[in-house]
Design an enzyme around this catalytic site. Structure first.
Site, mmCIF file in Angstrom:
data_model
loop_
_atom_site.group_PDB
_atom_site.id
_atom_site.type_symbol
_atom_site.label_atom_id
_atom_site.label_comp_id
_atom_site.label_asym_id
_atom_site.label_seq_id
_atom_site.Cartn_x
_atom_site.Cartn_y
_atom_site.Cartn_z
ATOM 1 C CG ASN A 14 -2.605 -1.439 1.412
ATOM 2 O OD1 ASN A 14 -2.323 -1.634 0.399
ATOM 3 N ND2 ASN A 14 -1.981 -1.688 1.955
ATOM 4 N NE ARG A 41 -2.238 2.835 3.464
ATOM 5 C CZ ARG A 41 -1.458 2.437 3.405
ATOM 6 N NH1 ARG A 41 0.067 2.390 3.436
ATOM 7 N NH2 ARG A 41 -1.758 1.710 4.629
ATOM 8 C CE1 TYR A 69 0.782 5.864 7.579
ATOM 9 C CE2 TYR A 69 -1.649 5.961 6.374
ATOM 10 C CZ TYR A 69 -0.571 4.877 6.930
ATOM 11 O OH TYR A 69 -1.054 4.339 7.469
ATOM 12 C CG ASN A 76 7.290 2.009 6.182
ATOM 13 O OD1 ASN A 76 6.624 1.199 6.038
ATOM 14 N ND2 ASN A 76 6.886 3.424 5.526
ATOM 15 C CB ALA A 106 -0.377 -3.808 7.025
ATOM 16 C CD GLU A 144 9.920 -0.944 12.967
ATOM 17 O OE1 GLU A 144 10.762 -1.679 13.779
ATOM 18 O OE2 GLU A 144 8.867 -0.759 13.175
ATOM 19 C CG HIS A 185 6.592 2.770 10.699
ATOM 20 N ND1 HIS A 185 6.014 1.470 10.170
ATOM 21 C CD2 HIS A 185 7.474 2.118 11.993
ATOM 22 C CE1 HIS A 185 6.614 0.062 10.584
ATOM 23 N NE2 HIS A 185 7.347 0.876 10.903
ATOM 24 N NE ARG A 196 -2.036 5.119 12.136
ATOM 25 C CZ ARG A 196 -1.797 4.081 10.996
ATOM 26 N NH1 ARG A 196 -0.888 4.216 10.768
ATOM 27 N NH2 ARG A 196 -2.506 4.737 10.268
HETATM 28 C C1 DQA Z 1 3.412 2.844 8.148
HETATM 29 C C2 DQA Z 1 1.994 2.140 9.246
HETATM 30 C C3 DQA Z 1 1.807 0.933 9.200
HETATM 31 O O1 DQA Z 1 1.164 1.007 9.920
HETATM 32 C C4 DQA Z 1 0.924 0.515 8.211
HETATM 33 O O2 DQA Z 1 0.576 -0.560 8.105
HETATM 34 C C5 DQA Z 1 1.330 0.834 6.926
HETATM 35 C C6 DQA Z 1 2.515 2.758 7.168
HETATM 36 C C7 DQA Z 1 3.956 3.894 7.789
HETATM 37 O O3 DQA Z 1 4.867 4.448 7.276
HETATM 38 O O4 DQA Z 1 3.619 4.460 8.628
HETATM 39 O O5 DQA Z 1 1.152 1.181 5.386
HETATM 40 O O6 DQA Z 1 4.197 1.929 7.894
#
Ligand code: DQA
Length: 152
Positions: free
Chosen positions: A15, A22, A27, A78, A81, A102, A104, A111
């Site tokens: 995604n 999105r 985001y 990243n 999910a 990692e 995000h 969240r």
């Molecule tokens: C994400 C956070 C994840 O929980 C989510 O499923 C995403 C995007 C972020 O960049 O904030 O797809 O990785």
């Protein structure tokens, strides 16, 4: 003799190809291409090269981690999910020798409860979350620092 710049592999999970459209309230409005360009420019400013893969398939992400072994100096991931349940990705990352950041855009810990578990964190050197697109620069800066000198 010229030496190849060290390679950073940037991985984007499911995604993230829809970034820009999105849930922009979470985001942001930048596209994935914008973030990758930004990360690449930042990597180049540190004398590093950047490869990117986006996939919605866990097996493809696992294969990318395998092919990074011995080829890439570091991984920024990243995982979208996948972060919250993809133990195959966890195990693949555990087989990688270099630093793993990692990343995000949002802060998953602020969240829904199901986002509070990360299967990536236990094998990551560190986590950057909640800084939107700036996180891409921060992640590359972290990788550059880690490659220069291991954590103190
Ligand atoms: C994400 C956070 C994840 O929980 C989510 O499923 C995403 C995007 C972020 O960049 O904030 O797809 O990785």
């Amino acid at each position: 003799m010229t030496t190849e710049p060290a390679l950073v592999l940037l991985l984007s999970g499911p995604n993230l190809d829809l970034l820009g459209e999105r849930q922009p309230e979470i985001y942001g409005t930048a596209t994935l291409a914008d973030h990758v360009d930004r990360a690449r420019r930042r990597a180049e400013s540190h004398g590093l090269a950047l490869d990117h893969l986006q996939t919605a398939h866990e097996g493809e992400m696992v294969a990318a981690v395998h092919s990074a072994r011995g080829r890439a100096a570091a991984i920024v991931v990243n995982a979208g999910a996948f972060t919250h349940y993809a133990w195959g990705l966890h195990d693949a990352l555990a087989s990688f020798d270099g630093p793993i950041v990692e990343l995000h855009l949002s802060n998953p810990d602020s969240r829904e409860a199901w986002r509070h578990t990360s299967v990536v964190s236990p094998v990551a050197t560190g986590v950057i979350a909640g800084f939107g697109g700036d996180g891409y620069d921060l992640a590359i800066d972290a990788v550059a620092a880690l490659l220069e000198a291991p954590p103190r």
